[in-house]
Design a protein around this motif. Sequence first.
Motif, PDB file in Angstrom:
ATOM      1  N   VAL A 135       0.832  -1.209   0.000  1.00  0.00           N
ATOM      2  CA  VAL A 135       0.000   0.000   0.000  1.00  0.00           C
ATOM      3  C   VAL A 135       0.868   1.262   0.000  1.00  0.00           C
ATOM      4  N   MET A 136       0.708   2.062  -1.043  1.00  0.00           N
ATOM      5  CA  MET A 136       1.394   3.341  -1.200  1.00  0.00           C
ATOM      6  C   MET A 136       0.361   4.469  -1.087  1.00  0.00           C
ATOM      7  N   GLY A 137       0.733   5.652  -1.546  1.00  0.00           N
ATOM      8  CA  GLY A 137      -0.206   6.762  -1.563  1.00  0.00           C
ATOM      9  C   GLY A 137       0.103   7.831  -0.533  1.00  0.00           C
ATOM     10  N   PRO A 138      -0.741   8.878  -0.473  1.00  0.00           N
ATOM     11  CA  PRO A 138      -0.429  10.044   0.351  1.00  0.00           C
ATOM     12  C   PRO A 138      -0.383   9.742   1.846  1.00  0.00           C
ATOM     13  N   VAL A 139       0.764  10.028   2.444  1.00  0.00           N
ATOM     14  CA  VAL A 139       0.930   9.926   3.887  1.00  0.00           C
ATOM     15  C   VAL A 139       0.289  11.164   4.515  1.00  0.00           C
ATOM     16  N   LEU A 140      -0.441  10.976   5.628  1.00  0.00           N
ATOM     17  CA  LEU A 140      -1.153  12.091   6.277  1.00  0.00           C
ATOM     18  C   LEU A 140      -0.543  12.478   7.615  1.00  0.00           C
ATOM     19  N   GLY A 141       0.418  11.679   8.061  1.00  0.00           N
ATOM     20  CA  GLY A 141       1.047  11.918   9.355  1.00  0.00           C
ATOM     21  C   GLY A 141       2.113  10.858   9.567  1.00  0.00           C
ATOM     22  N   GLU A 142       2.449  10.608  10.833  1.00  0.00           N
ATOM     23  CA  GLU A 142       3.552   9.688  11.117  1.00  0.00           C
ATOM     24  C   GLU A 142       3.109   8.233  11.232  1.00  0.00           C
ATOM     25  N   ASP A 143       1.845   7.949  10.944  1.00  0.00           N
ATOM     26  CA  ASP A 143       1.349   6.570  10.968  1.00  0.00           C
ATOM     27  C   ASP A 143       1.079   6.150   9.525  1.00  0.00           C
ATOM     28  N   TYR A 144       1.871   5.196   9.012  1.00  0.00           N
ATOM     29  CA  TYR A 144       1.679   4.783   7.623  1.00  0.00           C
ATOM     30  C   TYR A 144       2.091   3.325   7.449  1.00  0.00           C
ATOM     31  N   SER A 145       1.767   2.777   6.284  1.00  0.00           N
ATOM     32  CA  SER A 145       1.978   1.347   6.043  1.00  0.00           C
ATOM     33  C   SER A 145       3.464   1.011   5.926  1.00  0.00           C
ATOM     34  N   HIS A 146       3.771  -0.258   6.100  1.00  0.00           N
ATOM     35  CA  HIS A 146       5.167  -0.724   6.042  1.00  0.00           C
ATOM     36  C   HIS A 146       5.757  -0.539   4.647  1.00  0.00           C
ATOM     37  N   PRO A 197      -8.638   1.756 -10.156  1.00  0.00           N
ATOM     38  CA  PRO A 197      -7.492   2.267  -9.392  1.00  0.00           C
ATOM     39  C   PRO A 197      -6.570   3.164 -10.203  1.00  0.00           C
ATOM     40  N   ARG A 198      -5.847   4.030  -9.489  1.00  0.00           N
ATOM     41  CA  ARG A 198      -4.776   4.818 -10.090  1.00  0.00           C
ATOM     42  C   ARG A 198      -3.659   3.887 -10.536  1.00  0.00           C
ATOM     43  N   SER A 199      -2.741   4.419 -11.343  1.00  0.00           N
ATOM     44  CA  SER A 199      -1.615   3.611 -11.809  1.00  0.00           C
ATOM     45  C   SER A 199      -0.594   3.403 -10.693  1.00  0.00           C
ATOM     46  N   THR A 200       0.232   2.384 -10.842  1.00  0.00           N
ATOM     47  CA  THR A 200       1.314   2.116  -9.898  1.00  0.00           C
ATOM     48  C   THR A 200       2.232   3.326  -9.790  1.00  0.00           C
ATOM     49  N   GLU A 201       2.565   3.910 -10.930  1.00  0.00           N
ATOM     50  CA  GLU A 201       3.465   5.064 -10.937  1.00  0.00           C
ATOM     51  C   GLU A 201       2.878   6.227 -10.142  1.00  0.00           C
ATOM     52  N   GLU A 202       1.594   6.484 -10.334  1.00  0.00           N
ATOM     53  CA  GLU A 202       0.944   7.589  -9.613  1.00  0.00           C
ATOM     54  C   GLU A 202       0.949   7.336  -8.105  1.00  0.00           C
ATOM     55  N   ALA A 203       0.722   6.090  -7.712  1.00  0.00           N
ATOM     56  CA  ALA A 203       0.723   5.740  -6.288  1.00  0.00           C
ATOM     57  C   ALA A 203       2.098   5.956  -5.662  1.00  0.00           C
ATOM     58  N   ILE A 204       3.141   5.557  -6.379  1.00  0.00           N
ATOM     59  CA  ILE A 204       4.515   5.688  -5.873  1.00  0.00           C
ATOM     60  C   ILE A 204       4.918   7.157  -5.770  1.00  0.00           C
ATOM     61  N   VAL A 205       4.599   7.931  -6.792  1.00  0.00           N
ATOM     62  CA  VAL A 205       4.954   9.357  -6.800  1.00  0.00           C
ATOM     63  C   VAL A 205       4.189  10.103  -5.694  1.00  0.00           C
ATOM     64  N   ALA A 206       2.913   9.782  -5.508  1.00  0.00           N
ATOM     65  CA  ALA A 206       2.113  10.430  -4.455  1.00  0.00           C
ATOM     66  C   ALA A 206       2.706  10.153  -3.076  1.00  0.00           C
ATOM     67  N   THR A 207       3.212   8.941  -2.890  1.00  0.00           N
ATOM     68  CA  THR A 207       3.859   8.583  -1.623  1.00  0.00           C
ATOM     69  C   THR A 207       5.058   9.486  -1.369  1.00  0.00           C
ATOM     70  N   ALA A 208       5.932   9.553  -2.352  1.00  0.00           N
ATOM     71  CA  ALA A 208       7.160  10.340  -2.211  1.00  0.00           C
ATOM     72  C   ALA A 208       6.845  11.808  -1.974  1.00  0.00           C
ATOM     73  N   VAL A 218      -0.432  -0.460  -4.704  1.00  0.00           N
ATOM     74  CA  VAL A 218      -1.753   0.142  -4.880  1.00  0.00           C
ATOM     75  C   VAL A 218      -1.810   1.410  -4.044  1.00  0.00           C
ATOM     76  N   ASP A 219      -2.562   2.392  -4.516  1.00  0.00           N
ATOM     77  CA  ASP A 219      -2.726   3.651  -3.781  1.00  0.00           C
ATOM     78  C   ASP A 219      -3.741   3.459  -2.658  1.00  0.00           C
ATOM     79  N   VAL A 220      -3.414   3.977  -1.469  1.00  0.00           N
ATOM     80  CA  VAL A 220      -4.279   3.822  -0.295  1.00  0.00           C
ATOM     81  C   VAL A 220      -5.668   4.411  -0.532  1.00  0.00           C
ATOM     82  N   ARG A 221      -5.749   5.468  -1.364  1.00  0.00           N
ATOM     83  CA  ARG A 221      -7.060   6.057  -1.661  1.00  0.00           C
ATOM     84  C   ARG A 221      -7.939   5.066  -2.423  1.00  0.00           C
ATOM     85  N   ASP A 222      -7.316   4.250  -3.250  1.00  0.00           N
ATOM     86  CA  ASP A 222      -8.069   3.236  -3.995  1.00  0.00           C
ATOM     87  C   ASP A 222      -8.416   2.046  -3.107  1.00  0.00           C
ATOM     88  N   VAL A 223      -7.556   1.740  -2.141  1.00  0.00           N
ATOM     89  CA  VAL A 223      -7.865   0.689  -1.160  1.00  0.00           C
ATOM     90  C   VAL A 223      -9.095   1.106  -0.351  1.00  0.00           C
TER      91      VAL A 223
END
Length: 349
Positions: free
Chosen positions: A194-205, A326-337, A229-234
């Motif tokens: 699970v990737m996608g936008p982090v909202l604070g200091e609690d996020y997936s491994h 779902p969003r693309s893998t690339e979009e999920a990874i970039v949103a995470t970063a 996968v993007d967390v928003r899509d999960v």
Amino acid sequence: MSTDKNNQQTVLVTGGAGFIAVHCTIQLLNAGYKVRATLRNLDREAQVRNMLLEGGVDAGERISFIQADLSSDINWAEAVKDCTYVLHVASPTPKLKFTHEDEMIIPAREGVLRVLRAARDAGVKRVVLTSAIGAIVYGHPNQKEPFDETTWTDTTGDAPAYQKSKTLAERAAWEFIEKEGKGLELSAVNPVGVMGPVLGEDYSHSIYIIKNMLSGKTAACPKVNSCFVDVRDVADLHLRAMTHPAANGERFIATAGESIWLAEVAKILKNNLGEVAAKVSTKQIPNTLLRIAALTDPIAKSIVPLLGIIMNTTSAKAIELLDWSPRSTEEAIVATAESLIRLNLVDKP
């Protein structure tokens, strides 16, 4: 999207401070539902509200919190009272150091059953269980065809303890519904990394993959293959599984697309982020070196069984049955970063 009907319905979200749980809560509130969230410690309420604000939602009185722990019966009857649905997102955290795998297996299985019993007794319509791809892909010969929902992890083999715990917990859930559910409905969502936008200091491994690459901690990538996968899509899939008539009794893999190697993840960061990805390494660590490191390093040891294994999965079922997109893998990874950088969560050297 909000409707008067949703305004009259309360959804319980377990493990309310978790990465997936907060994104589920955002989408539930945006859809008009009221949310009750369980927390092991109510001191975290302010942190959850801050994460919701980061996600664009001022929840106000539309969310309430109740203290509940998967290892205890206390408060579960109160937690599910008057709830139409339950999203059971909470799960014991993976441990790298443990004396016996039962330290993860028993709490996961007992926690699921505790929530299902309470939901059944309270007259909840449907529970959506956050399972994992770990309940599907382990213990099988390497295969070219993508894994789908018909497969279960072989818990008699050398599946890692955490994945074994997710498998046995999900199996226990389906068995409970069949034998003791008394009309309670169940759906399961099985996310990949699970990737996608982090909202604070609690996020997936999985987020640590990106965090460590950006900070330069990953000097070279192990030859590990994964879907993402993007967390928003999960979260979106959880809501679809919660209400769609066809989702009852079904499990759904949540993946953005085909699996990729970690070195390809590094290349995506390099190609999209420019200078902020300067420390990202696209080199690949030889398998032999990682196996030597595994003799003394528990993290390396946990990676060795995955080396060179294709972990491809398909979300065709969710896409066709629930109209999930779902969003693309690339979009999920970039949103995470981008979110890690924006919140200043990338470790400085």
